[in-house]
Scaffold this motif. Structure first.
Motif, PDB file in Angstrom:
ATOM      1  N   ALA A  33       4.362   2.765  -6.910  1.00  0.00           N
ATOM      2  CA  ALA A  33       4.666   1.951  -5.742  1.00  0.00           C
ATOM      3  C   ALA A  33       4.684   2.802  -4.482  1.00  0.00           C
ATOM      4  CB  ALA A  33       6.018   1.260  -5.920  1.00  0.00           C
ATOM      5  N   HIS A  34       4.220   2.212  -3.383  1.00  0.00           N
ATOM      6  CA  HIS A  34       4.265   2.850  -2.070  1.00  0.00           C
ATOM      7  C   HIS A  34       3.652   4.255  -2.134  1.00  0.00           C
ATOM      8  CE1 HIS A  34       5.500   1.728   1.855  1.00  0.00           C
ATOM      9  NE2 HIS A  34       6.330   2.741   2.034  1.00  0.00           N
ATOM     10  N   LEU A  35       2.458   4.326  -2.668  1.00  0.00           N
ATOM     11  CA  LEU A  35       1.786   5.611  -2.893  1.00  0.00           C
ATOM     12  C   LEU A  35       1.372   6.272  -1.587  1.00  0.00           C
ATOM     13  CD1 LEU A  35      -0.599   4.416  -5.741  1.00  0.00           C
ATOM     14  CD2 LEU A  35       1.471   5.803  -6.037  1.00  0.00           C
ATOM     15  N   GLN A  95      -7.583   3.587  10.852  1.00  0.00           N
ATOM     16  CA  GLN A  95      -6.355   2.826  10.650  1.00  0.00           C
ATOM     17  C   GLN A  95      -6.653   1.390  10.220  1.00  0.00           C
ATOM     18  OE1 GLN A  95      -3.149   4.074  10.683  1.00  0.00           O
ATOM     19  NE2 GLN A  95      -4.275   6.010  10.773  1.00  0.00           N
ATOM     20  N   GLU A  96      -7.705   0.806  10.779  1.00  0.00           N
ATOM     21  CA  GLU A  96      -8.091  -0.543  10.382  1.00  0.00           C
ATOM     22  C   GLU A  96      -8.523  -0.585   8.920  1.00  0.00           C
ATOM     23  OE1 GLU A  96     -11.276  -4.072  11.666  1.00  0.00           O
ATOM     24  OE2 GLU A  96     -11.509  -2.034  12.434  1.00  0.00           O
ATOM     25  N   ARG A  97      -9.337   0.392   8.504  1.00  0.00           N
ATOM     26  CA  ARG A  97      -9.790   0.427   7.118  1.00  0.00           C
ATOM     27  C   ARG A  97      -8.610   0.656   6.175  1.00  0.00           C
ATOM     28  NH1 ARG A  97     -15.396   0.583   6.123  1.00  0.00           N
ATOM     29  NH2 ARG A  97     -14.621   0.081   4.034  1.00  0.00           N
ATOM     30  N   LEU A  98      -7.688   1.541   6.559  1.00  0.00           N
ATOM     31  CA  LEU A  98      -6.528   1.803   5.721  1.00  0.00           C
ATOM     32  C   LEU A  98      -5.646   0.562   5.588  1.00  0.00           C
ATOM     33  CD1 LEU A  98      -5.451   5.378   6.871  1.00  0.00           C
ATOM     34  CD2 LEU A  98      -6.357   4.732   4.631  1.00  0.00           C
ATOM     35  N   ALA A  99      -5.488  -0.173   6.672  1.00  0.00           N
ATOM     36  CA  ALA A  99      -4.661  -1.381   6.627  1.00  0.00           C
ATOM     37  C   ALA A  99      -5.237  -2.400   5.651  1.00  0.00           C
ATOM     38  CB  ALA A  99      -4.541  -1.980   8.022  1.00  0.00           C
ATOM     39  N   LYS A 100      -6.555  -2.528   5.628  1.00  0.00           N
ATOM     40  CA  LYS A 100      -7.191  -3.471   4.710  1.00  0.00           C
ATOM     41  C   LYS A 100      -7.011  -3.037   3.261  1.00  0.00           C
ATOM     42  CE  LYS A 100     -10.696  -5.176   7.941  1.00  0.00           C
ATOM     43  NZ  LYS A 100     -12.152  -5.248   8.255  1.00  0.00           N
ATOM     44  N   ILE A 101      -7.143  -1.737   3.006  1.00  0.00           N
ATOM     45  CA  ILE A 101      -6.958  -1.238   1.639  1.00  0.00           C
ATOM     46  C   ILE A 101      -5.501  -1.389   1.212  1.00  0.00           C
ATOM     47  CG2 ILE A 101      -7.059   0.827   0.182  1.00  0.00           C
ATOM     48  CD1 ILE A 101      -9.447   1.751   1.912  1.00  0.00           C
ATOM     49  N   ALA A 103      -3.471  -3.593   2.137  1.00  0.00           N
ATOM     50  CA  ALA A 103      -3.158  -5.003   1.910  1.00  0.00           C
ATOM     51  C   ALA A 103      -3.455  -5.421   0.474  1.00  0.00           C
ATOM     52  CB  ALA A 103      -3.947  -5.877   2.880  1.00  0.00           C
ATOM     53  N   GLU A 104      -4.298  -4.628  -0.208  1.00  0.00           N
ATOM     54  CA  GLU A 104      -4.672  -4.939  -1.587  1.00  0.00           C
ATOM     55  C   GLU A 104      -3.958  -4.049  -2.603  1.00  0.00           C
ATOM     56  OE1 GLU A 104      -8.882  -4.601  -1.763  1.00  0.00           O
ATOM     57  OE2 GLU A 104      -9.251  -6.141  -0.256  1.00  0.00           O
ATOM     58  N   HIS A 105      -3.407  -2.951  -2.131  1.00  0.00           N
ATOM     59  CA  HIS A 105      -2.720  -2.005  -3.014  1.00  0.00           C
ATOM     60  C   HIS A 105      -1.397  -1.598  -2.364  1.00  0.00           C
ATOM     61  CE1 HIS A 105      -6.515  -1.638  -5.228  1.00  0.00           C
ATOM     62  NE2 HIS A 105      -7.107  -1.490  -4.051  1.00  0.00           N
TER      63      HIS A 105
END
Length: 230
Positions: A33-35, A95-101, A103-105
């Motif tokens: 969790a919260h990796l 940051q946008e790409r990280l936010a999308k990832i 959101a799934e993990h």
């Protein structure tokens, strides 16, 4: 109506052709969790590059972190990409790409580690210094690019909490060697912890020969995680 349908088909094909490759994501096999997160920044036209190597799964398992990579900011029209080399734009994109990832993990993307090669290394150094609240530090490998470095010049308190490895091949192009040395000196002046390594007798513009073995140690220190012994 037939012409309209044809137009829709053409637009759909153009969109599909211009779509960027999917991100590469390694998560610990036993979950978590919260990796914490390490992010690969490709070199010029170099995605996916090293991030496709299977040993990153082993590193994710050992460190209990997520390791991700995605193509650079700008499409070049031949299914390759490069970075904008504009820190604000590259930072916003990452940051946008990280936010999308995230959101799934279940990821902690509040302060990630970067590791980049060539153009990706230059981008990593620049955005880490300009946005230190978002980055814990970076592995900077043989930096180079098409524009001048744009690292921050004013030391901030957050810089003292960053850790870097600045590495290159001792006999590769003098420009890459010089930029590695310049970044190492500049990062130290900002107050960051910096380890500088030049690998003797290697002329190629390439990653360190021991990168596979050293990566868990280096990225673990940057993220504040002790890499367990093999």
């Amino acid at each position: 109506m037939k012409a309209f349908s044809s137009l829709i088909l053409i637009v759909s094909l153009v969109v599909a052709a211009s779509a960027k490759p999917a991100p590469v994501i390694y998560l610990p096999k036993d979950g978590g969790a919260h990796l914490k997160v390490a992010v690969w920044l490709q070199g010029y036209r170099g995605y996916p590059g090293v991030i496709k190597e299977a040993y990153f799964q082993d590193a994710a398992d050992r460190l209990k972190i997520a390791i991700v990579g995605f193509p650079a900011t700008t499409e070049l029209g031949d299914e390759t990409q490069q970075w904008a080399e504009e820190p604000a734009a590259d930072h916003a994109y990452i940051q946008e790409r990280l936010a999308k990832i995230a959101a799934e993990h279940d990821l902690d993307v509040s302060r990630v580690a970067l590791f980049g090669f060539s153009e990706g290394a230059m981008v990593a150094a620049d955005i880490c210094t300009r946005f230190p609240e978002s980055y814990a530090g970076a592995i900077i490998m043989s930096p180079g690019g098409f524009t001048n470095p744009q690292a921050a010049t004013t030391p901030l308190a957050q810089h003292t909490k960053q850790t870097y490895w600045a590495v290159c091949m001792a006999d590769e192009h003098p420009g890459n060697v010089g930029l590695t040395r310049a970044y190492a000196k500049h990062l130290k002046a900002l107050g960051s912890q910096v380890t500088e390594i030049e690998y003797p007798g290697i002329k190629e513009h390439t990653r360190p020969p021991d990168f596979k073995d050293r990566f868990p140690e280096w990225i673990g220190v940057i993220l504040g995680i002790a890499a367990p012994k093999n």
